[in-house]
Design a protein around this motif. Structure first.
Motif, PDB file in Angstrom:
ATOM      1  N   MET A  49       0.850  -1.211   0.000  1.00  0.00           N
ATOM      2  CA  MET A  49       0.000   0.000   0.000  1.00  0.00           C
ATOM      3  C   MET A  49       0.880   1.254   0.000  1.00  0.00           C
ATOM      4  SD  MET A  49      -3.429   0.830   1.249  1.00  0.00           S
ATOM      5  CE  MET A  49      -4.139   2.425   1.549  1.00  0.00           C
ATOM      6  N   ILE A  50       0.600   2.134  -0.934  1.00  0.00           N
ATOM      7  CA  ILE A  50       1.377   3.370  -1.067  1.00  0.00           C
ATOM      8  C   ILE A  50       0.604   4.519  -0.415  1.00  0.00           C
ATOM      9  CG2 ILE A  50       2.123   5.091  -2.814  1.00  0.00           C
ATOM     10  CD1 ILE A  50       3.909   2.588  -2.744  1.00  0.00           C
ATOM     11  N   ARG A  51       1.322   5.381   0.295  1.00  0.00           N
ATOM     12  CA  ARG A  51       0.671   6.556   0.886  1.00  0.00           C
ATOM     13  C   ARG A  51       1.369   7.839   0.454  1.00  0.00           C
ATOM     14  NH1 ARG A  51       0.115   2.232   4.299  1.00  0.00           N
ATOM     15  NH2 ARG A  51      -2.060   1.846   4.794  1.00  0.00           N
ATOM     16  N   ILE A  52       0.560   8.777  -0.011  1.00  0.00           N
ATOM     17  CA  ILE A  52       1.080  10.071  -0.457  1.00  0.00           C
ATOM     18  C   ILE A  52       0.714  11.121   0.595  1.00  0.00           C
ATOM     19  CG2 ILE A  52       0.972  11.833  -2.289  1.00  0.00           C
ATOM     20  CD1 ILE A  52       2.255   9.196  -3.257  1.00  0.00           C
ATOM     21  N   CYS A  53       1.748  11.833   1.050  1.00  0.00           N
ATOM     22  CA  CYS A  53       1.577  12.762   2.174  1.00  0.00           C
ATOM     23  C   CYS A  53       2.094  14.150   1.782  1.00  0.00           C
ATOM     24  CB  CYS A  53       2.363  12.268   3.395  1.00  0.00           C
ATOM     25  SG  CYS A  53       2.315  10.473   3.671  1.00  0.00           S
ATOM     26  N   PRO A  54       1.266  14.983   1.196  1.00  0.00           N
ATOM     27  CA  PRO A  54       1.741  16.316   0.813  1.00  0.00           C
ATOM     28  C   PRO A  54       2.108  17.159   2.037  1.00  0.00           C
ATOM     29  CG  PRO A  54      -0.281  15.761  -0.350  1.00  0.00           C
ATOM     30  CD  PRO A  54      -0.111  14.743   0.735  1.00  0.00           C
ATOM     31  N   SER A  55       3.246  17.854   1.925  1.00  0.00           N
ATOM     32  CA  SER A  55       3.688  18.752   2.991  1.00  0.00           C
ATOM     33  C   SER A  55       3.277  20.175   2.646  1.00  0.00           C
ATOM     34  CB  SER A  55       5.210  18.698   3.118  1.00  0.00           C
ATOM     35  OG  SER A  55       5.676  19.878   3.747  1.00  0.00           O
ATOM     36  N   ILE A  56       2.623  20.837   3.610  1.00  0.00           N
ATOM     37  CA  ILE A  56       2.149  22.208   3.354  1.00  0.00           C
ATOM     38  C   ILE A  56       3.208  23.262   3.673  1.00  0.00           C
ATOM     39  CG2 ILE A  56      -0.330  21.813   3.528  1.00  0.00           C
ATOM     40  CD1 ILE A  56      -0.103  22.594   6.502  1.00  0.00           C
ATOM     41  N   LEU A  57       4.435  22.807   3.967  1.00  0.00           N
ATOM     42  CA  LEU A  57       5.493  23.760   4.319  1.00  0.00           C
ATOM     43  C   LEU A  57       5.644  24.858   3.270  1.00  0.00           C
ATOM     44  CD1 LEU A  57       7.819  24.425   6.267  1.00  0.00           C
ATOM     45  CD2 LEU A  57       9.260  22.879   4.963  1.00  0.00           C
ATOM     46  N   ASN A  58       5.678  24.458   2.017  1.00  0.00           N
ATOM     47  CA  ASN A  58       5.862  25.446   0.961  1.00  0.00           C
ATOM     48  C   ASN A  58       4.593  25.705   0.159  1.00  0.00           C
ATOM     49  OD1 ASN A  58       8.421  26.011   1.685  1.00  0.00           O
ATOM     50  ND2 ASN A  58       9.442  25.002  -0.035  1.00  0.00           N
ATOM     51  N   ILE A  77      12.720   8.099   7.128  1.00  0.00           N
ATOM     52  CA  ILE A  77      14.116   8.323   6.749  1.00  0.00           C
ATOM     53  C   ILE A  77      14.166   9.628   5.966  1.00  0.00           C
ATOM     54  CG2 ILE A  77      16.040   7.451   5.352  1.00  0.00           C
ATOM     55  CD1 ILE A  77      15.344   4.663   6.213  1.00  0.00           C
ATOM     56  N   MET A  78      14.821  10.621   6.559  1.00  0.00           N
ATOM     57  CA  MET A  78      14.928  11.924   5.881  1.00  0.00           C
ATOM     58  C   MET A  78      15.843  11.789   4.672  1.00  0.00           C
ATOM     59  SD  MET A  78      13.012  14.103   7.475  1.00  0.00           S
ATOM     60  CE  MET A  78      13.505  15.558   6.560  1.00  0.00           C
ATOM     61  N   THR A  79      15.372  12.343   3.553  1.00  0.00           N
ATOM     62  CA  THR A  79      16.163  12.276   2.322  1.00  0.00           C
ATOM     63  C   THR A  79      16.729  13.650   1.957  1.00  0.00           C
ATOM     64  OG1 THR A  79      14.008  12.253   1.207  1.00  0.00           O
ATOM     65  CG2 THR A  79      15.154  10.166   1.377  1.00  0.00           C
ATOM     66  N   TRP A 110       5.218   1.461   8.552  1.00  0.00           N
ATOM     67  CA  TRP A 110       5.379   2.105   7.251  1.00  0.00           C
ATOM     68  C   TRP A 110       6.803   2.664   7.180  1.00  0.00           C
ATOM     69  CZ3 TRP A 110       0.573   5.881   7.285  1.00  0.00           C
ATOM     70  CH2 TRP A 110      -0.591   5.134   7.404  1.00  0.00           C
ATOM     71  N   LEU A 111       7.308   2.765   5.963  1.00  0.00           N
ATOM     72  CA  LEU A 111       8.641   3.339   5.748  1.00  0.00           C
ATOM     73  C   LEU A 111       8.466   4.607   4.905  1.00  0.00           C
ATOM     74  CD1 LEU A 111      11.683   3.163   6.084  1.00  0.00           C
ATOM     75  CD2 LEU A 111      11.763   1.534   4.205  1.00  0.00           C
ATOM     76  N   GLN A 112       8.639   5.741   5.573  1.00  0.00           N
ATOM     77  CA  GLN A 112       8.364   7.030   4.921  1.00  0.00           C
ATOM     78  C   GLN A 112       9.666   7.727   4.533  1.00  0.00           C
ATOM     79  OE1 GLN A 112       6.775  10.349   7.386  1.00  0.00           O
ATOM     80  NE2 GLN A 112       5.050  10.420   5.960  1.00  0.00           N
ATOM     81  N   VAL A 113       9.625   8.433   3.427  1.00  0.00           N
ATOM     82  CA  VAL A 113      10.747   9.280   3.010  1.00  0.00           C
ATOM     83  C   VAL A 113      10.241  10.711   2.882  1.00  0.00           C
ATOM     84  CG1 VAL A 113      12.225   7.578   1.874  1.00  0.00           C
ATOM     85  CG2 VAL A 113      10.308   8.576   0.596  1.00  0.00           C
ATOM     86  N   ALA A 150      13.660   1.232  -3.499  1.00  0.00           N
ATOM     87  CA  ALA A 150      14.464   0.897  -2.316  1.00  0.00           C
ATOM     88  C   ALA A 150      13.596   0.360  -1.178  1.00  0.00           C
ATOM     89  CB  ALA A 150      15.250   2.117  -1.865  1.00  0.00           C
ATOM     90  N   GLY A 151      12.270   0.553  -1.266  1.00  0.00           N
ATOM     91  CA  GLY A 151      11.385  -0.027  -0.257  1.00  0.00           C
ATOM     92  C   GLY A 151      10.503   0.949   0.494  1.00  0.00           C
ATOM     93  N   ALA A 152      10.600   2.247   0.189  1.00  0.00           N
ATOM     94  CA  ALA A 152       9.718   3.205   0.867  1.00  0.00           C
ATOM     95  C   ALA A 152       8.281   2.983   0.412  1.00  0.00           C
ATOM     96  CB  ALA A 152      10.159   4.634   0.552  1.00  0.00           C
ATOM     97  N   ASP A 153       7.326   3.234   1.335  1.00  0.00           N
ATOM     98  CA  ASP A 153       5.916   3.084   0.947  1.00  0.00           C
ATOM     99  C   ASP A 153       5.067   4.288   1.343  1.00  0.00           C
ATOM    100  OD1 ASP A 153       5.809   2.664   3.669  1.00  0.00           O
ATOM    101  OD2 ASP A 153       5.296   0.542   3.541  1.00  0.00           O
TER     102      ASP A 153
END
Ligand code: DX5
Ligand code: ZN
Length: 222
Positions: free
Chosen positions: A1-10, A134-136, A170-173, A188-191
């Motif tokens: 299962m893939i999760r998309i998480c938009p960041s409102i920072l910008n 994991i911060m990229t 979950w493995l988030q980037v 690489a395995g992020a979801d």
């Protein structure tokens, strides 16, 4: 299962509510970057502002705390209604205890590591996590370049997660995720994928979320 998480920072903060509504049906979680100008050299939302965003968000909120004192403060973001609370391993004096307090409260409990922190530093906590971030990029600012040197660490974390018995975190980037980089992270395995500028600088933020999801789904590994 893939999760998309938009960041409102910008995103455009002068019309934040409509920015958030623009991605609501195309994404899974709203990523809220909280920075205190101590743990990172930048300040974003105050606690009162965060509370308001969380209360008004049509999406569950994924609070990413880049703050110096998460052991004291993380629980406030759970009480404010976050679905998930992520704090930094590097800032915590007792990550196991803070994770437990979040879980006991009933939110997803997550730990983040900066690019320079090895996976081994948190491997013993993997069992306690609902998500590992994991911060990229170096935390602090949106719009930075994806650091491909973090890919081996993502692979290593994915490998360790696959070997867990029972519920898997979950493995988030987070940082520099775009149509150019999302497949690398997914392979690489992020979801779970945080994307700030890629989404909110696009002509259609919703279409961009959909495109990012499709690319991640195509590249996903088991
Ligand atoms: C950086 C933040 C990120 C940032 C991502 O410290 O944690 O969530 O907003 O922005 P982009 O996608 O532009 O790198
Ligand atoms: Zn973030």
């Amino acid at each position: 299962m893939i999760r998309i998480c938009p960041s409102i920072l910008n995103a455009d903060h002068s019309r934040l509510q409509s920015e958030i509504e623009s991605i609501a049906t195309a994404s899974d979680l709203l990523h809220l970057d909280v920075m205190d100008n101590i743990f990172v050299p930048n300040r974003t939302f105050t606690f009162a502002e965060s509370e308001k965003i969380i209360a008004e968000s049509p999406l569950p909120v994924d609070s990413h705390l880049m703050i110096a004192n998460p052991d004291e403060e993380a629980i406030s973001y759970a009480r404010a209604g976050s679905a998930s609370v992520t704090f930094h391993f590097e800032a915590s004096l007792n990550p196991a205890r803070t994770l437990k307090s979040l879980k006991d409260f009933g939110v997803r409990a997550a730990l983040a590591i900066k690019p320079g922190t090895p996976f081994e530093a948190i491997a013993h906590l993997l069992d306690e996590l609902d998500m590992l971030l994991i911060m990229t990029v170096e935390p602090g600012f949106g719009g930075q370049k994806f650091m491909s040197e973090t890919l081996p660490k993502i692979r290593q974390a994915h490998e360790a997660i696959s070997q867990l018995v029972g519920a898997k975190p979950w493995l988030q980037v987070d940082g520099g995720i775009s149509i150019e980089t999302i497949a690398l992270a997914a392979t690489a395995g992020a979801d779970a994928f945080v994307a700030g500028s890629a989404v909110f600088k696009a002509d259609s933020p919703a279409a961009m979320c959909k495109e990012l999801r499709e690319l991640a789904v195509q590249s996903q590994v088991n």
